[in-house]
Write a protein that holds these residues in place. Structure first.
Motif, PDB file in Angstrom:
ATOM      1  N   GLY A  86       0.823  -1.200   0.000  1.00 27.68           N
ATOM      2  CA  GLY A  86       0.000   0.000   0.000  1.00 27.68           C
ATOM      3  C   GLY A  86       0.856   1.248   0.000  1.00 27.68           C
ATOM      4  N   VAL A  87       0.177   2.390  -0.065  1.00 29.06           N
ATOM      5  CA  VAL A  87       0.885   3.668  -0.094  1.00 29.06           C
ATOM      6  C   VAL A  87       1.183   4.157   1.321  1.00 29.06           C
ATOM      7  N   GLY A  88       0.161   4.162   2.167  1.00 22.60           N
ATOM      8  CA  GLY A  88       0.323   4.677   3.518  1.00 22.60           C
ATOM      9  C   GLY A  88       1.234   3.811   4.362  1.00 22.60           C
ATOM     10  N   THR A  89       2.186   4.441   5.040  1.00 20.38           N
ATOM     11  CA  THR A  89       3.123   3.709   5.902  1.00 20.38           C
ATOM     12  C   THR A  89       3.061   4.231   7.338  1.00 20.38           C
ATOM     13  N   ASP A  90       1.915   4.808   7.720  1.00 17.88           N
ATOM     14  CA  ASP A  90       1.784   5.327   9.071  1.00 17.88           C
ATOM     15  C   ASP A  90       1.850   4.225  10.123  1.00 17.88           C
ATOM     16  N   HIS A  91       1.617   2.976   9.705  1.00 21.09           N
ATOM     17  CA  HIS A  91       1.674   1.838  10.627  1.00 21.09           C
ATOM     18  C   HIS A  91       3.074   1.234  10.710  1.00 21.09           C
ATOM     19  N   VAL A  92       4.017   1.774   9.942  1.00 21.46           N
ATOM     20  CA  VAL A  92       5.371   1.217   9.869  1.00 21.46           C
ATOM     21  C   VAL A  92       6.341   2.132  10.621  1.00 21.46           C
ATOM     22  N   ASN A  93       7.094   1.554  11.535  1.00 17.96           N
ATOM     23  CA  ASN A  93       8.113   2.316  12.262  1.00 17.96           C
ATOM     24  C   ASN A  93       9.371   2.368  11.387  1.00 17.96           C
ATOM     25  N   VAL A  94       9.370   3.312  10.452  1.00 19.77           N
ATOM     26  CA  VAL A  94      10.447   3.377   9.467  1.00 19.77           C
ATOM     27  C   VAL A  94      11.792   3.615  10.153  1.00 19.77           C
ATOM     28  N   LYS A  95      11.798   4.449  11.193  1.00 19.78           N
ATOM     29  CA  LYS A  95      13.058   4.729  11.899  1.00 19.78           C
ATOM     30  C   LYS A  95      13.638   3.459  12.498  1.00 19.78           C
ATOM     31  N   LEU A  96      12.784   2.627  13.051  1.00 22.84           N
ATOM     32  CA  LEU A  96      13.253   1.381  13.646  1.00 22.84           C
ATOM     33  C   LEU A  96      13.903   0.490  12.591  1.00 22.84           C
ATOM     34  N   TYR A  97      13.216   0.307  11.477  1.00 28.35           N
ATOM     35  CA  TYR A  97      13.777  -0.525  10.411  1.00 28.35           C
ATOM     36  C   TYR A  97      15.089   0.067   9.901  1.00 28.35           C
ATOM     37  N   ASN A  98      15.082   1.373   9.647  1.00 29.89           N
ATOM     38  CA  ASN A  98      16.288   2.023   9.126  1.00 29.89           C
ATOM     39  C   ASN A  98      17.454   1.903  10.094  1.00 29.89           C
ATOM     40  N   SER A  99      17.171   1.941  11.401  1.00 34.31           N
ATOM     41  CA  SER A  99      18.235   1.811  12.393  1.00 34.31           C
ATOM     42  C   SER A  99      18.886   0.440  12.342  1.00 34.31           C
ATOM     43  N   ARG A 100      18.189  -0.530  11.757  1.00 37.51           N
ATOM     44  CA  ARG A 100      18.738  -1.879  11.581  1.00 37.51           C
ATOM     45  C   ARG A 100      19.301  -2.068  10.176  1.00 37.51           C
ATOM     46  N   GLY A 101      19.375  -0.988   9.400  1.00 37.10           N
ATOM     47  CA  GLY A 101      19.885  -1.077   8.038  1.00 37.10           C
ATOM     48  C   GLY A 101      18.890  -1.650   7.055  1.00 37.10           C
ATOM     49  N   ILE A 102      17.616  -1.629   7.418  1.00 35.15           N
ATOM     50  CA  ILE A 102      16.552  -2.184   6.567  1.00 35.15           C
ATOM     51  C   ILE A 102      15.810  -1.040   5.886  1.00 35.15           C
ATOM     52  N   LYS A 103      15.718  -1.099   4.568  1.00 34.73           N
ATOM     53  CA  LYS A 103      15.009  -0.079   3.815  1.00 34.73           C
ATOM     54  C   LYS A 103      13.516  -0.430   3.723  1.00 34.73           C
ATOM     55  N   ILE A 104      12.695   0.615   3.620  1.00 37.76           N
ATOM     56  CA  ILE A 104      11.249   0.454   3.519  1.00 37.76           C
ATOM     57  C   ILE A 104      10.767   1.054   2.199  1.00 37.76           C
ATOM     58  N   SER A 105       9.841   0.373   1.545  1.00 36.56           N
ATOM     59  CA  SER A 105       9.245   0.899   0.311  1.00 36.56           C
ATOM     60  C   SER A 105       7.730   0.832   0.406  1.00 36.56           C
ATOM     61  N   ASN A 106       7.066   1.542  -0.497  1.00 36.35           N
ATOM     62  CA  ASN A 106       5.607   1.443  -0.606  1.00 36.35           C
ATOM     63  C   ASN A 106       5.211   1.239  -2.063  1.00 36.35           C
ATOM     64  N   THR A 107       3.908   1.345  -2.356  1.00 38.08           N
ATOM     65  CA  THR A 107       3.434   1.069  -3.724  1.00 38.08           C
ATOM     66  C   THR A 107       2.631   2.254  -4.262  1.00 38.08           C
ATOM     67  N   PRO A 108       3.287   3.372  -4.546  1.00 40.01           N
ATOM     68  CA  PRO A 108       2.552   4.533  -5.047  1.00 40.01           C
ATOM     69  C   PRO A 108       2.093   4.334  -6.485  1.00 40.01           C
ATOM     70  N   ASN A 109       1.114   5.108  -6.877  1.00 41.16           N
ATOM     71  CA  ASN A 109       0.636   5.229  -8.263  1.00 41.16           C
ATOM     72  C   ASN A 109      -0.188   4.048  -8.757  1.00 41.16           C
ATOM     73  N   VAL A 110       0.184   2.824  -8.426  1.00 43.04           N
ATOM     74  CA  VAL A 110      -0.504   1.683  -9.033  1.00 43.04           C
ATOM     75  C   VAL A 110      -1.931   1.516  -8.525  1.00 43.04           C
ATOM     76  N   LEU A 111      -2.268   2.115  -7.393  1.00 40.06           N
ATOM     77  CA  LEU A 111      -3.620   1.934  -6.867  1.00 40.06           C
ATOM     78  C   LEU A 111      -4.498   3.177  -6.980  1.00 40.06           C
ATOM     79  N   ASN A 112      -3.995   4.212  -7.620  1.00 39.03           N
ATOM     80  CA  ASN A 112      -4.726   5.479  -7.665  1.00 39.03           C
ATOM     81  C   ASN A 112      -6.113   5.343  -8.298  1.00 39.03           C
TER      82      ASN A 112
END
Length: 335
Positions: A86-112
């Motif tokens: 999905g597009v919204g990542t408000d449920h994802v703790n991006v800082k936590l993942y990034n602090s572990r060297g893990i990148k986060i992505s979403n799925t923009p445009n395809v669901l518009n």
């Protein structure tokens, strides 16, 4: 001999037996993933946590309640990328993942398009009493259509207020233009003169000005600290008593206690909600008892073609992340 496939983590097998509203992956999704990767199901990981060592990518989403990945990141030391469904990542703790060297992505445009279609569908269903009409037409005790007891309101030539004029909001405006609607929008930034002209859309810098004029209000903005509880008592007070609210964004944008009050006191006419907080609502929640609310279970993007596009987008990001390349749709932690 072909190189072994990399391993990705997805939700539980039990959820996949249902539909993806619950966070599961139907057979078409699974087949697409298996063309490129070995799958580790969450259930299997729980039975044998050592399997987490193989995982380099994960497919995550807001519906995956039983998948407690953030609390178990230590079990996935080789995880490089987590792709959000999905597009919204408000449920994802991006800082936590990034602090572990893990990148986060979403799925923009395809669901518009799918989300915009659903917003219009909810608008039409609420305006024309579609749910009530269906109940009447299928009532085993109904032997005659009552005269003028199910009158709806016009969508064509009415005024639409769009809150959040991003890519989904723009798609809603395109559809509304075909209904000869007057289109107002509120956004953090004004769209270009060319975009406004193409949609015949007027910018409202102040949300309350839009609310006071709109027959229909469609929420398509992201959920952020600035939009959390954006719709409360004051906003419902500003709306027309005949207005219909449509939310295809996130439940937390609307103060649900204030919405109950607005719907029961006659501040607004109706609401059509694809999203709530929490999801699903507790079965005794007041909103579920109101006759002037219609619900869908967070399915605005739920068409097979759109969901397959979303999976494909996730896999593109996972492939890039595992290879150490820039993600096509990386989401960065907000400061």
């Amino acid at each position: 001999m072909a190189a072994p496939k990399k391993c990705v983590l997805i939700t539980s097998k039990s959820a996949s037996l249902h539909n993806d509203i619950l966070g599961g992956y139907i057979d078409d999704y699974v087949g697409l993933i298996e063309k490129q990767y070995d799958i580790l199901w969450w259930d299997d990981f729980l039975k044998n946590p050592e399997l987490g060592l193989k995982v380099e990518g994960a497919l995550i989403g807001p519906g995956v309640r039983q998948m407690r990945l953030p609390e178990n990141l230590d079990k996935f030391p080789n995880l490089k990328v987590a792709a959000n469904f999905g597009v919204g990542t408000d449920h994802v703790n991006v800082k936590l993942y990034n602090s572990r060297g893990i990148k986060i992505s979403n799925t923009p445009n395809v669901l518009n398009n799918a989300v915009a279609d659903h917003a219009m569908g909810l608008m039409l269903a609420a305006a024309r009493n579609t749910v009530e009409g269906h109940k009447m037409a299928t009532d085993p005790n109904c032997t005659k259509w009552p005269n003028d007891t199910n009158l709806g309101v016009d969508v064509s030539e009415s005024t639409l207020g769009i809150v959040g004029m991003g890519k989904i909001g723009m798609k809603v405006a395109q559809r509304a233009k075909a209904f000869d609607m007057k289109i107002l929008y509120h956004n953090r930034t004004k769209r270009s003169d060319e975009e406004e002209k193409s949609l015949s859309a007027l910018f409202c810098p102040k949300l309350h000005n839009l609310l006071a004029e709109s027959d229909f209000v469609v929420i398509t903005c992201p959920h952020t600290p600035d939009t959390d509880g954006l719709f409360g008592d004051a906003e419902f007070d500003a709306m027309k008593k005949t207005a219909i609210l449509v939310n295809v964004a996130r439940g937390k944008i609307v103060n649900q206690d204030a919405l109950v009050c607005a719907l029961t006191s006659g501040k607004i006419y109706k609401a059509a909600l694809d999203v709530t907080y929490p999801e699903p609502l507790p079965r005794d929640h007041k909103l579920l008892t109101l006759p002037n609310v219609i619900f869908t279970p967070h399915v605005a993007s739920a068409t097979l073609r759109t969901r397959l596009k979303m999976i494909s987008c996730m896999l593109e990001n996972i492939t890039a992340g595992i290879a150490g390349l820039p993600l096509p749709n990386e989401v960065h932690a907000k400061e």
